[in-house]
Design an enzyme around this catalytic site. Structure first.
Site, PDB file in Angstrom:
ATOM      1  N   ARG A  73      36.354 -25.554  38.503  1.00  0.00           N
ATOM      2  CA  ARG A  73      35.112 -26.187  38.044  1.00  0.00           C
ATOM      3  C   ARG A  73      35.177 -26.667  36.589  1.00  0.00           C
ATOM      4  O   ARG A  73      34.230 -27.298  36.128  1.00  0.00           O
ATOM      5  CB  ARG A  73      33.948 -25.203  38.193  1.00  0.00           C
ATOM      6  CG  ARG A  73      33.641 -24.858  39.626  1.00  0.00           C
ATOM      7  CD  ARG A  73      32.742 -23.636  39.741  1.00  0.00           C
ATOM      8  NE  ARG A  73      31.452 -23.784  39.103  1.00  0.00           N
ATOM      9  CZ  ARG A  73      30.420 -24.450  39.626  1.00  0.00           C
ATOM     10  NH1 ARG A  73      30.553 -25.052  40.793  1.00  0.00           N
ATOM     11  NH2 ARG A  73      29.267 -24.518  38.990  1.00  0.00           N
ATOM     12  N   HIS A 121      38.270 -20.767  37.069  1.00  0.00           N
ATOM     13  CA  HIS A 121      36.835 -20.979  37.290  1.00  0.00           C
ATOM     14  C   HIS A 121      36.581 -21.722  38.604  1.00  0.00           C
ATOM     15  O   HIS A 121      35.669 -22.535  38.711  1.00  0.00           O
ATOM     16  CB  HIS A 121      36.223 -21.754  36.112  1.00  0.00           C
ATOM     17  CG  HIS A 121      34.814 -21.344  35.784  1.00  0.00           C
ATOM     18  ND1 HIS A 121      34.518 -20.319  34.930  1.00  0.00           N
ATOM     19  CD2 HIS A 121      33.613 -21.809  36.214  1.00  0.00           C
ATOM     20  CE1 HIS A 121      33.201 -20.189  34.828  1.00  0.00           C
ATOM     21  NE2 HIS A 121      32.624 -21.079  35.617  1.00  0.00           N
ATOM     22  N   ARG A 160      39.218 -17.333  50.104  1.00  0.00           N
ATOM     23  CA  ARG A 160      38.299 -17.660  51.182  1.00  0.00           C
ATOM     24  C   ARG A 160      38.338 -16.638  52.321  1.00  0.00           C
ATOM     25  O   ARG A 160      37.354 -16.490  53.038  1.00  0.00           O
ATOM     26  CB  ARG A 160      38.630 -19.053  51.762  1.00  0.00           C
ATOM     27  CG  ARG A 160      38.453 -20.206  50.784  1.00  0.00           C
ATOM     28  CD  ARG A 160      37.008 -20.413  50.425  1.00  0.00           C
ATOM     29  NE  ARG A 160      36.824 -21.516  49.480  1.00  0.00           N
ATOM     30  CZ  ARG A 160      36.816 -21.366  48.164  1.00  0.00           C
ATOM     31  NH1 ARG A 160      36.982 -20.166  47.617  1.00  0.00           N
ATOM     32  NH2 ARG A 160      36.625 -22.402  47.369  1.00  0.00           N
ATOM     33  N   TYR A 211      28.942 -14.409  28.668  1.00  0.00           N
ATOM     34  CA  TYR A 211      29.217 -15.682  28.000  1.00  0.00           C
ATOM     35  C   TYR A 211      28.944 -15.470  26.519  1.00  0.00           C
ATOM     36  O   TYR A 211      27.845 -15.028  26.145  1.00  0.00           O
ATOM     37  CB  TYR A 211      28.312 -16.784  28.546  1.00  0.00           C
ATOM     38  CG  TYR A 211      28.828 -17.478  29.768  1.00  0.00           C
ATOM     39  CD1 TYR A 211      28.893 -18.868  29.819  1.00  0.00           C
ATOM     40  CD2 TYR A 211      29.243 -16.766  30.883  1.00  0.00           C
ATOM     41  CE1 TYR A 211      29.353 -19.522  30.952  1.00  0.00           C
ATOM     42  CE2 TYR A 211      29.713 -17.401  32.005  1.00  0.00           C
ATOM     43  CZ  TYR A 211      29.766 -18.784  32.042  1.00  0.00           C
ATOM     44  OH  TYR A 211      30.235 -19.406  33.156  1.00  0.00           O
ATOM     45  N   ARG A 232      31.756 -32.518  35.642  1.00  0.00           N
ATOM     46  CA  ARG A 232      31.460 -32.210  37.040  1.00  0.00           C
ATOM     47  C   ARG A 232      30.691 -33.365  37.677  1.00  0.00           C
ATOM     48  O   ARG A 232      29.449 -33.435  37.614  1.00  0.00           O
ATOM     49  CB  ARG A 232      30.659 -30.910  37.134  1.00  0.00           C
ATOM     50  CG  ARG A 232      31.386 -29.712  36.527  1.00  0.00           C
ATOM     51  CD  ARG A 232      30.552 -28.451  36.593  1.00  0.00           C
ATOM     52  NE  ARG A 232      31.219 -27.327  35.931  1.00  0.00           N
ATOM     53  CZ  ARG A 232      30.688 -26.119  35.797  1.00  0.00           C
ATOM     54  NH1 ARG A 232      29.468 -25.874  36.267  1.00  0.00           N
ATOM     55  NH2 ARG A 232      31.360 -25.153  35.189  1.00  0.00           N
ATOM     56  N   ARG A 234      32.537 -18.551  45.966  1.00  0.00           N
ATOM     57  CA  ARG A 234      31.712 -19.450  46.778  1.00  0.00           C
ATOM     58  C   ARG A 234      31.327 -18.869  48.144  1.00  0.00           C
ATOM     59  O   ARG A 234      30.177 -19.032  48.564  1.00  0.00           O
ATOM     60  CB  ARG A 234      32.416 -20.784  46.957  1.00  0.00           C
ATOM     61  CG  ARG A 234      32.470 -21.643  45.692  1.00  0.00           C
ATOM     62  CD  ARG A 234      33.182 -22.957  45.959  1.00  0.00           C
ATOM     63  NE  ARG A 234      33.160 -23.863  44.818  1.00  0.00           N
ATOM     64  CZ  ARG A 234      34.164 -23.999  43.951  1.00  0.00           C
ATOM     65  NH1 ARG A 234      35.264 -23.259  44.080  1.00  0.00           N
ATOM     66  NH2 ARG A 234      34.080 -24.865  42.950  1.00  0.00           N
ATOM     67  N   GLY A 259      39.787 -19.683  44.660  1.00  0.00           N
ATOM     68  CA  GLY A 259      40.423 -20.113  45.896  1.00  0.00           C
ATOM     69  C   GLY A 259      40.388 -19.106  47.015  1.00  0.00           C
ATOM     70  O   GLY A 259      40.793 -19.413  48.136  1.00  0.00           O
ATOM     71  N   ASP A 318      40.708 -14.467  40.745  1.00  0.00           N
ATOM     72  CA  ASP A 318      39.766 -15.257  41.529  1.00  0.00           C
ATOM     73  C   ASP A 318      40.190 -16.723  41.500  1.00  0.00           C
ATOM     74  O   ASP A 318      41.170 -17.074  40.845  1.00  0.00           O
ATOM     75  CB  ASP A 318      38.313 -15.045  41.082  1.00  0.00           C
ATOM     76  CG  ASP A 318      37.856 -15.918  39.906  1.00  0.00           C
ATOM     77  OD1 ASP A 318      38.626 -16.755  39.404  1.00  0.00           O
ATOM     78  OD2 ASP A 318      36.707 -15.754  39.489  1.00  0.00           O
ATOM     79  N   TYR A 320      26.248 -28.214  43.001  1.00  0.00           N
ATOM     80  CA  TYR A 320      26.550 -27.214  41.980  1.00  0.00           C
ATOM     81  C   TYR A 320      27.514 -26.150  42.497  1.00  0.00           C
ATOM     82  O   TYR A 320      28.479 -25.777  41.820  1.00  0.00           O
ATOM     83  CB  TYR A 320      25.258 -26.550  41.495  1.00  0.00           C
ATOM     84  CG  TYR A 320      25.505 -25.563  40.382  1.00  0.00           C
ATOM     85  CD1 TYR A 320      25.661 -25.989  39.072  1.00  0.00           C
ATOM     86  CD2 TYR A 320      25.610 -24.199  40.647  1.00  0.00           C
ATOM     87  CE1 TYR A 320      25.913 -25.085  38.049  1.00  0.00           C
ATOM     88  CE2 TYR A 320      25.859 -23.290  39.635  1.00  0.00           C
ATOM     89  CZ  TYR A 320      26.009 -23.746  38.339  1.00  0.00           C
ATOM     90  OH  TYR A 320      26.280 -22.844  37.334  1.00  0.00           O
TER      91      TYR A 320
END
Length: 444
Positions: free
Chosen positions: A343, A340, A375, A170, A205, A395, A373, A371, A64
């Site tokens: 995703r 996203h 890191r 949402y 996904r 992430r 990518g 946002d 996920y």
């Protein structure tokens, strides 16, 4: 942690030419621990951080969090876009001190970084949103609460203390639920409302599909809903209709079904045994899956938003400059350029490429966040140079959560900010306002 102030180094012979910024302070803490034989429990490089987190997570959690749409092409595009840009350091600039502080839509930021909303964090750790909030607050970094959170927003807000937070919305198919979520966010103290546009339905996904794993179907990631008075009203209406609709559809009784039922029951508000006998927990999951997001969302819906909230409004998921122009013309306060995290749509444009074109179209004044990518601190530098006012970190902060809970979240933030600060110092940027596109090149 010591904050620095904007300014070039004093002339030779003057005092305070060796000011310590957040980068050197972070380095120093790690190296001092190294003298005692201690190494960081959260790796300081992105690849090792992800690898360690994968080992710490279940298969369902890793699928996920780390998975993407389709074949993962968009996720690769996001990273490849960063790889195309080269930072050009300048020498003898005399920049001894850096000021990372900024303000975005009235929210003061210690640095141009916030934590992005990521749902279903309970796959990694129970009470995930509260742990993330504690970690963010310890690093004095605002957090954008997810609609798909695992703790009610009021509980997460208390964990933030005095650190600001925003709320991600949402847009449900139930308009009274939209109003209820907005009103709760305002009452809890949210400083802005971030409307996510790109998840009107879930993308394809495969990592989740191959495991048959949808956390929301097990009651994970729906705490904002089950704690909402309007949502609970919709559940009761559903249960009442079912009671008059005749015999329920037969369900196969399998070990997986029993585990899912226990998961749903355990996460629904109230006593476990009462919930086990009640139809409401199962109805909550069914209701959520039916109404959590609106596939028909359009500009007409957004036109109603200004009259429904006094908060600054940002639209998240903007990739096309025409959409950016139309959103600003409609009166929103800011944009979040995002795909996203790769995703939702495979083969999508890289978010970083979209950032450059959106900023070129809308000009320097509108608020544009980024946002997808991000890191490292160097990534943040590149995004700021291409026009972002601030970045959202997704992430990596969940990887930190997997490795060390709230402390892991804090460590990931501190590492990213340390590298940003050091990059600024080495390039010659005394403040975030000094980070501009002329410090980058894109080799042909």
């Amino acid at each position: 942690m010591t904050e620095t102030t904007t300014g070039k180094a004093p002339a030779p012979g003057d005092a305070d030419v060796t000011a310590i910024g957040v980068g050197r302070e972070r380095q120093g803490a790690i190296y001092r621990a190294g003298v005692l034989g201690r190494t960081p429990d959260v790796p300081t490089d992105a690849a090792a951080l992800a690898a360690a987190a994968e080992k710490a997570m279940s298969r369902r959690a890793w699928a996920y969090v780390a998975g993407g749409a389709g074949e993962g092409t968009t996720m690769r595009h996001n990273r490849e876009a960063f790889s195309r840009w080269r930072i050009v350091p300048r020498m003898l600039h005399g920049t001894a001190r850096r000021d990372l502080t900024t303000t975005v839509l009235g929210t003061p930021l210690r640095a141009p970084l916030m934590l992005a909303p990521v749902g279903a964090g309970e796959l990694i750790r129970r009470d995930s949103d509260v742990h993330i909030a504690h970690g963010a607050a310890a690093a004095r970094t605002p957090y954008v609460f997810s609609s798909q959170g695992c703790n009610p927003m009021e509980e997460t807000a208390r964990a933030m203390g005095d650190t600001p937070f925003w709320y991600q919305l949402y847009w449900s198919t139930d308009e009274p639920l939209v109003d209820s979520m907005i009103q709760r966010a305002e009452a809890a103290g949210a400083r802005a409302l971030v409307v996510t546009l790109d998840t009107t339905t879930l993308g394809w996904r495969p990592q989740d599909l191959n495991l048959g794993s949808l956390p929301f179907a097990r009651g994970q990631g729906i705490a904002q809903y089950t704690s909402d008075p309007r949502f609970r009203e919709v559940i009761r209406e559903r249960v009442a209709r079912s009671a008059t609709a005749g015999p329920a559809e037969r369900v196969d009784v399998t070990l997986g079904a029993i585990r899912s039922l226990l998961s749903i029951t355990r996460r629904y508000p109230g006593r476990f045994l009462d919930n086990l006998r009640s139809p409401e927990p199962r109805a909550a999951v069914e209701t959520f899956l039916d109404i959590y997001s609106n596939p028909g969302l359009c500009w007409d819906h957004l036109a109603t938003l200004r009259s429904r909230t006094s908060l600054p409004i940002l639209l998240k998921g903007i990739l096309h400059p025409d959409d950016a122009e139309r959103a600003l013309a409609a009166g929103v306060d800011g944009l979040v350029v995002s795909n996203h995290g790769g995703r939702q749509v495979d083969h999508s444009i890289a978010a970083l490429d979209a950032l450059a074109t959106v900023r070129d179209r809308v000009g320097p004044e509108p608020t544009v966040l980024f946002d997808s990518g991000i890191r490292t601190g160097a990534d943040v530098f590149v995004a700021l140079a291409l026009g972002a006012d601030a970045c959202l970190l997704g992430r990596p902060h969940l990887y930190g959560l997997a490795l060390a809970g709230a402390s892991g979240v804090t460590q990931v933030i501190e590492n990213v900010l340390a590298e940003l600060d050091l990059t600024m110092g080495l390039v010659g940027a005394a403040s975030t306002a000094d980070i501009s596109r002329d410090l980058l090149v894109e080799p042909r």
